[in-house]
Design an enzyme around this catalytic site. Structure first.
Site, PDB file in Angstrom:
ATOM      1  N   ASP A  30      53.542  55.731  49.691  1.00 50.15           N
ATOM      2  CA  ASP A  30      54.222  54.428  49.531  1.00 50.15           C
ATOM      3  C   ASP A  30      55.564  54.230  49.619  1.00 50.15           C
ATOM      4  OD1 ASP A  30      52.295  51.744  47.983  1.00 50.15           O
ATOM      5  OD2 ASP A  30      54.461  51.745  48.380  1.00 50.15           O
ATOM      6  N   LYS A 209      33.525  43.971  59.241  1.00 53.39           N
ATOM      7  CA  LYS A 209      33.886  43.836  57.936  1.00 53.39           C
ATOM      8  C   LYS A 209      34.309  42.265  57.624  1.00 53.39           C
ATOM      9  CE  LYS A 209      36.529  44.083  54.383  1.00 53.39           C
ATOM     10  NZ  LYS A 209      36.467  44.585  53.161  1.00 53.39           N
ATOM     11  N   CYS A 278      40.758  39.104  48.724  1.00 57.64           N
ATOM     12  CA  CYS A 278      39.699  39.363  50.022  1.00 57.64           C
ATOM     13  C   CYS A 278      39.292  38.116  50.621  1.00 57.64           C
ATOM     14  CB  CYS A 278      38.917  40.379  49.734  1.00 57.64           C
ATOM     15  SG  CYS A 278      39.590  42.048  49.320  1.00 57.64           S
ATOM     16  N   LYS A 337      37.803  37.724  38.610  1.00 57.16           N
ATOM     17  CA  LYS A 337      36.212  37.955  38.115  1.00 57.16           C
ATOM     18  C   LYS A 337      36.622  39.138  37.194  1.00 57.16           C
ATOM     19  CE  LYS A 337      35.392  41.819  41.211  1.00 57.16           C
ATOM     20  NZ  LYS A 337      34.523  42.373  42.001  1.00 57.16           N
TER      21      LYS A 337
HETATM   22  C1  UGA Z   1      34.903  41.451  48.215  1.00 61.52           C
HETATM   23  C2  UGA Z   1      33.591  42.293  48.711  1.00 61.52           C
HETATM   24  O1  UGA Z   1      32.430  41.988  47.676  1.00 61.52           O
HETATM   25  C3  UGA Z   1      33.853  43.782  48.828  1.00 61.52           C
HETATM   26  O2  UGA Z   1      32.564  44.121  49.472  1.00 61.52           O
HETATM   27  C4  UGA Z   1      34.957  43.741  49.859  1.00 61.52           C
HETATM   28  O3  UGA Z   1      35.105  45.177  50.112  1.00 61.52           O
HETATM   29  C5  UGA Z   1      36.178  43.059  49.053  1.00 61.52           C
HETATM   30  O4  UGA Z   1      35.808  41.936  48.906  1.00 61.52           O
HETATM   31  C6  UGA Z   1      37.387  43.361  50.307  1.00 61.52           C
HETATM   32  O5  UGA Z   1      37.232  42.808  51.199  1.00 61.52           O
HETATM   33  O6  UGA Z   1      38.234  44.215  49.810  1.00 61.52           O
HETATM   34  P1  UGA Z   1      36.114  41.593  45.376  1.00 61.52           P
HETATM   35  O7  UGA Z   1      36.974  40.462  46.199  1.00 61.52           O
HETATM   36  O8  UGA Z   1      36.242  42.491  44.743  1.00 61.52           O
HETATM   37  O9  UGA Z   1      35.107  42.363  46.643  1.00 61.52           O
HETATM   38  O10 UGA Z   1      35.025  40.775  44.682  1.00 61.52           O
HETATM   39  P2  UGA Z   1      33.605  40.091  44.672  1.00 61.52           P
HETATM   40  O11 UGA Z   1      32.803  40.741  43.749  1.00 61.52           O
HETATM   41  O12 UGA Z   1      32.941  40.221  45.770  1.00 61.52           O
HETATM   42  O13 UGA Z   1      33.699  38.417  43.994  1.00 61.52           O
HETATM   43  C7  UGA Z   1      34.736  37.834  45.050  1.00 61.52           C
HETATM   44  C8  UGA Z   1      34.703  36.380  44.337  1.00 61.52           C
HETATM   45  O14 UGA Z   1      33.635  35.648  44.482  1.00 61.52           O
HETATM   46  C9  UGA Z   1      35.162  36.245  42.863  1.00 61.52           C
HETATM   47  O15 UGA Z   1      36.140  35.492  42.679  1.00 61.52           O
HETATM   48  C10 UGA Z   1      33.702  36.113  42.378  1.00 61.52           C
HETATM   49  O16 UGA Z   1      34.007  35.585  40.944  1.00 61.52           O
HETATM   50  C11 UGA Z   1      33.225  35.170  43.153  1.00 61.52           C
HETATM   51  N1  UGA Z   1      31.849  34.876  43.178  1.00 61.52           N
HETATM   52  C12 UGA Z   1      31.162  36.008  43.335  1.00 61.52           C
HETATM   53  C13 UGA Z   1      31.446  33.546  43.103  1.00 61.52           C
HETATM   54  O17 UGA Z   1      32.063  32.616  42.865  1.00 61.52           O
HETATM   55  N2  UGA Z   1      30.014  33.344  42.971  1.00 61.52           N
HETATM   56  C14 UGA Z   1      29.071  34.370  43.199  1.00 61.52           C
HETATM   57  O18 UGA Z   1      28.093  34.109  43.030  1.00 61.52           O
HETATM   58  C15 UGA Z   1      29.804  35.652  43.350  1.00 61.52           C
END
Ligand code: UGA
Length: 445
Positions: A30, A209, A278, A337
């Site tokens: 980094d 992706k 993401c 989250k």
């Molecule tokens: C997401 C993907 O799930 C991963 O597979 C991916 O690797 C990652 O992005 C990335 O591209 O780096 P992440 O952003 O850590 O992972 O979180 P998630 O658990 O997928 O949740 C994303 C958002 O959706 C959160 O704000 C969560 O609260 C929201 N969410 C999730 C909802 O609003 N409703 C739902 O039913 C589920």
């Protein structure tokens, strides 16, 4: 194998430590000296379950170190992973400046090295970034041709809050490659993982992706749109509606006569919208990219529009049943989250900004994200951050839950008389709150 990972954000550090824990020799690079210094002292630069212990363990094993440059290790390295950020520009387009800078550095560094090194893009990038942009820059600066160095694209699917677990137990591994040596190296690297491995060209890997994140975001926004109908009719609970949908065997098959309840069902749940580093960025980048390639990205444009409106839905719903003036409001949950201190694009930011337009006092709680949220929202006399949220409950007229932290289940149901509870993440039991003013996205009585 000897591995360099460039970038020590979520993807880079977790990937580096993960490979190191599997007995590979890893250097995470980094340009930020402070970050490198901290990591070498065993101090993680962000919160993630299990990260600090793993960092300390890998440092003391001698397999892991952080550095500000590639020079020291490049002579012996087999694989270089690019895991730098690809943020959104103001117009939603992907910002590839870090990818370009790093490709240039790699090109310069491999110029005078005889060893065959494969360069693997792990950052989320749009189709053709690896086989065109990265390739051309490396070729220019190294004065070598593809074949004299290797090129691959290996997207990650880590979720914040369960990143280490996801790294060790992936659903699938996508191996994008532009030359056979790189294909073999990556197949070797991932040999011990017990999951499907898909071998494709790099542009296919890149599109997998984006499509993955785009589809998950689509499911969330589609559910939130139905939640709006449910609210506007009244006396319908979107949770019951979606439960009925979940029982379709194509979402939720039966095995040995028992429902599987696959994880995908989480994304069919209504809520205050998605955030994080993401989904918002990737969907916007996909829209821009699709449009630039002559596609009308109708569905994907609306995913963002619906999502941006979700936090405002909470304020609109509450305005229908109460006035905000002179009231104390308690906000529970600031992180995008649970399981993370990350507040990037968190719905809490939009909710608080809307509330700040009113004459009220807002008390904010999160178990670990307060510091990051303060930086995001700045100082304001209407805001007070608190550590003991349970004490604040009795002093608040409106309680809004925005993050599904388990500890909020402790809300004392007997202590809520006369208060409005807006549970935007369905943490509480509707049944126990019967007769109280309990509201949620897609639940208006
Ligand atoms: C997401 C993907 O799930 C991963 O597979 C991916 O690797 C990652 O992005 C990335 O591209 O780096 P992440 O952003 O850590 O992972 O979180 P998630 O658990 O997928 O949740 C994303 C958002 O959706 C959160 O704000 C969560 O609260 C929201 N969410 C999730 C909802 O609003 N409703 C739902 O039913 C589920």
């Amino acid at each position: 194998m000897k591995i360099i990972v460039i970038g020590t954000g979520y993807v880079g550090l977790i990937t580096g430590l993960g490979f190191s824990s599997l007995n590979h020799q890893v250097t995470c690079v980094d340009i930020n000296e402070k970050v490198v210094e901290k990591l070498n002292k065993g101090i993680p630069t962000f919160f993630e379950k299990g990260l600090e212990d793993l960092l300390k363990k890998e440092l003391s094993s001698g397999r892991f170190k952080a550095n500000t440059n590639l020079k020291e290790d490049i002579q012996e390295v087999d694989l270089i992973f690019i895991a730098v950020g690809t943020p959104s520009l103001n117009n939603g387009k992907i910002d590839l400046s870090f990818i370009k800078t790093v490709s240039e550095t790699i090109g310069k560094e491999i110029k005078n090295i005889d060893r065959f090194i494969s360069i693997i893009v792990k950052s989320t990038v749009l189709p053709k970034t690896t086989d065109t942009l990265v390739r051309e820059i490396i070729e220019d600066f190294s004065e070598k041709e593809l074949g004299e160095f290797g090129l691959g694209m290996n997207p990650e699917f880590l979720r914040e809050g369960s990143a280490l677990e996801d790294f060790m137990n992936p659903d699938r591994i996508i191996i994008g490659f532009e030359d056979i040596k790189t294909k073999k190296s990556l197949a070797n690297l991932y040999e011990s993982w017990d999951c499907e491995k898909i071998f494709v060209n790099t542009r296919t890997a890149e599109l997998i992706k984006y499509t993955n994140n785009g589809f998950l975001a689509l499911l969330i926004s589609a559910t939130n749109e139905i939640a709006k109908i449910s609210s506007s009719i009244g006396n319908i609970d979107i949770k019951e509606v979606m439960h009925g949908v979940h029982l379709d065997k194509r979402w939720n098959p039966k095995v040995n006569n028992k429902r599987v309840y696959p994880k995908i069902i989480d994304y069919l749940e209504a809520g205050c919208g998605f955030g994080g580093s993401c989904f918002p960025k990737d969907v916007k980048a996909l829209i821009k990219y699709g449009e630039e390639n002559g596609n009308d990205m109708k569905i994907f444009r609306n995913i963002i529009e619906i999502n941006n409106d979700q936090p405002k839905t909470i304020i609109r719903d509450l305005s229908k049943v109460t006035s905000f003036e002179d009231k104390n409001i308690l906000i529970l949950g600031l992180a995008f989250k649970p399981g993370t201190d990350d507040v990037r694009e968190s719905p809490a930011i939009a909710v608080v900004k809307e509330l700040l337009k009113k004459d009220i006092k807002i008390f904010l709680h999160d178990p670990i994200a307060i510091i990051n949220f303060k930086k995001e929202i700045g100082a304001n006399s209407k805001i007070k951050f608190i550590n003991n949220w349970l004490d604040q409950v009795s002093k608040s007229a409106i309680i809004i839950i925005l993050t599904k932290w388990e500890e909020y289940e402790k809300l004392n149901y007997s202590n809520l008389s006369g208060k409005i509870i807006y549970d935007a993440r369905r943490v509480l039991s509707k049944e126990k709150l019967y007769c109280r003013k309990y509201m949620s996205i897609g639940l208006q009585n």
